[in-house]
Design a protein around this motif. Sequence first.
Motif, mmCIF file in Angstrom:
data_model
loop_
_atom_site.group_PDB
_atom_site.id
_atom_site.type_symbol
_atom_site.label_atom_id
_atom_site.label_comp_id
_atom_site.label_asym_id
_atom_site.label_seq_id
_atom_site.Cartn_x
_atom_site.Cartn_y
_atom_site.Cartn_z
ATOM 1 N N GLU A 36 -6.869 -5.832 37.773
ATOM 2 C CA GLU A 36 -8.167 -6.208 37.213
ATOM 3 C C GLU A 36 -7.972 -7.219 36.095
ATOM 4 O O GLU A 36 -6.953 -7.205 35.393
ATOM 5 C CB GLU A 36 -8.901 -4.980 36.678
ATOM 6 C CG GLU A 36 -10.318 -5.264 36.227
ATOM 7 C CD GLU A 36 -11.172 -4.010 36.139
ATOM 8 O OE1 GLU A 36 -11.746 -3.771 35.073
ATOM 9 O OE2 GLU A 36 -11.256 -3.278 37.145
ATOM 10 N N ILE A 38 -9.045 -8.829 32.472
ATOM 11 C CA ILE A 38 -9.694 -8.586 31.183
ATOM 12 C C ILE A 38 -9.705 -9.935 30.487
ATOM 13 O O ILE A 38 -8.681 -10.399 30.009
ATOM 14 C CB ILE A 38 -8.944 -7.540 30.343
ATOM 15 C CG1 ILE A 38 -8.696 -6.256 31.141
ATOM 16 C CG2 ILE A 38 -9.723 -7.216 29.069
ATOM 17 C CD1 ILE A 38 -7.831 -5.239 30.420
ATOM 18 N N GLU A 166 -14.770 -0.610 30.948
ATOM 19 C CA GLU A 166 -14.503 -2.040 30.776
ATOM 20 C C GLU A 166 -15.472 -2.694 29.789
ATOM 21 O O GLU A 166 -16.654 -2.392 29.764
ATOM 22 C CB GLU A 166 -14.601 -2.774 32.116
ATOM 23 C CG GLU A 166 -13.561 -2.359 33.133
ATOM 24 C CD GLU A 166 -14.045 -1.299 34.087
ATOM 25 O OE1 GLU A 166 -13.478 -1.195 35.180
ATOM 26 O OE2 GLU A 166 -14.997 -0.564 33.734
ATOM 27 N N SER A 169 -13.399 -7.595 26.540
ATOM 28 C CA SER A 169 -12.073 -7.767 25.947
ATOM 29 C C SER A 169 -11.171 -6.539 26.076
ATOM 30 O O SER A 169 -10.088 -6.505 25.493
ATOM 31 C CB SER A 169 -12.212 -8.112 24.457
ATOM 32 O OG SER A 169 -12.863 -7.053 23.761
ATOM 33 N N SER A 170 -11.594 -5.527 26.829
ATOM 34 C CA SER A 170 -10.768 -4.327 26.916
ATOM 35 C C SER A 170 -11.063 -3.535 28.184
ATOM 36 O O SER A 170 -12.075 -3.754 28.852
ATOM 37 C CB SER A 170 -10.991 -3.428 25.692
ATOM 38 O OG SER A 170 -12.295 -2.866 25.716
ATOM 39 N N ALA A 171 -10.169 -2.606 28.487
ATOM 40 C CA ALA A 171 -10.382 -1.655 29.577
ATOM 41 C C ALA A 171 -9.471 -0.464 29.327
ATOM 42 O O ALA A 171 -8.422 -0.579 28.683
ATOM 43 C CB ALA A 171 -10.076 -2.278 30.935
ATOM 44 N N ASP A 187 -6.315 -3.842 25.120
ATOM 45 C CA ASP A 187 -7.165 -4.836 24.464
ATOM 46 C C ASP A 187 -6.517 -6.204 24.548
ATOM 47 O O ASP A 187 -5.284 -6.329 24.437
ATOM 48 C CB ASP A 187 -7.372 -4.486 22.984
ATOM 49 C CG ASP A 187 -8.272 -3.286 22.780
ATOM 50 O OD1 ASP A 187 -9.498 -3.446 22.862
ATOM 51 O OD2 ASP A 187 -7.737 -2.176 22.549
#
Length: 368
Positions: A36, A38, A166, A169-171, A187
Amino acid sequence: MKKSIIACTLFLFNITAYAQFTNLPSGDNKRATVSEGIGITQVSINYSRPGVKHREGHIWGEVVHKGFANLGFGSSKAAPWRAGANENTTITFSTDVKVNGQSLPAGTYGFFVAYDPDESTLIFSKNASSWGSFYYDPNEDALRVKVKPVANDKSVEWLKYEFTDETPSSATIALEWEKLIFSFKVDVDLVNTQIASFRKELRGSSGFIWQTWNTAASFCEQNNTNLQEALLWADTATSISTGGSQSFQAWSTKAGILDSLGRNQEAMAVMKKALPFGNVNELYYYARSLAHLKKGKEAFEIFKMDYDKHPDEFLTNAGMARGYSALGDYKKALVYAQKSLLQAPDLPNKTRLENMVKTLQDGKDINL
């Protein structure tokens, strides 16, 4: 003796041939990849998925050993769990990231878990090529983070990794198997990773056209960052060498950067230079931005310029309506709005113009 040599040769041949085949995964464990983005950072996890296989209640602390253990093979005498099956699990970050607030450079890492029901240790190892954790070496650790396993409300038969929670800027990455979840947050620094990417790519083939330089400069303007370098990028975007010397977009980006730097007079001069290069849409939306900023006179001048270049068209009639409205002359604005309504090319625009006409009939500004 001759028979022994032949048998040995055949045995070695069979091993070599077997190693070259593409075979079903050992133990029927499923191979998997999950990936994924980001921001512009790509995160990819390669792993094998063991199944519970009627071993409920015997996974954690048994199938998955607690802490570090001597597995009886390989050089490691204190190995963590491989966080999957077969080959070791690997995780790749295309840019620098933070894992649970700790910095981790871009790269591919072997991923391991030292399981503990109260506080497990997640390990990112610089060794991403060994089989399982049989050769785990703590000296190769790039990062360790502590997490508490969380009980899952349902049993997961086949181990899996998922991206959850999500944001731009992060997940959160969650390892789920049987009835436990191990999660860690990734991050990225959206702005700085994007700027670093621009710097790198503009040195290659992307640097030969004005559009890429303008994209980089515009990003900095919109995020109010790196403005001095962005101004240099804008200079390149508006140069003859990149083909942007007659681009409204490139010149208006440069004007916006100058304005953000507090060099307002220079910004106005650059914007005047841009106007002759603007097409019907560019001039219309630039004038709209001025009207939104309550610069009615300036907005009207641009709307009028657009109308003179493209008289009695749907968009320029709508522009004149907005221009007169910005000056407070709703009567003249209404005339142009009604003309634009008759020229509306589709239902959404027709509806928008009908609302504008009604607003003007009520004696209100349509630029609010």
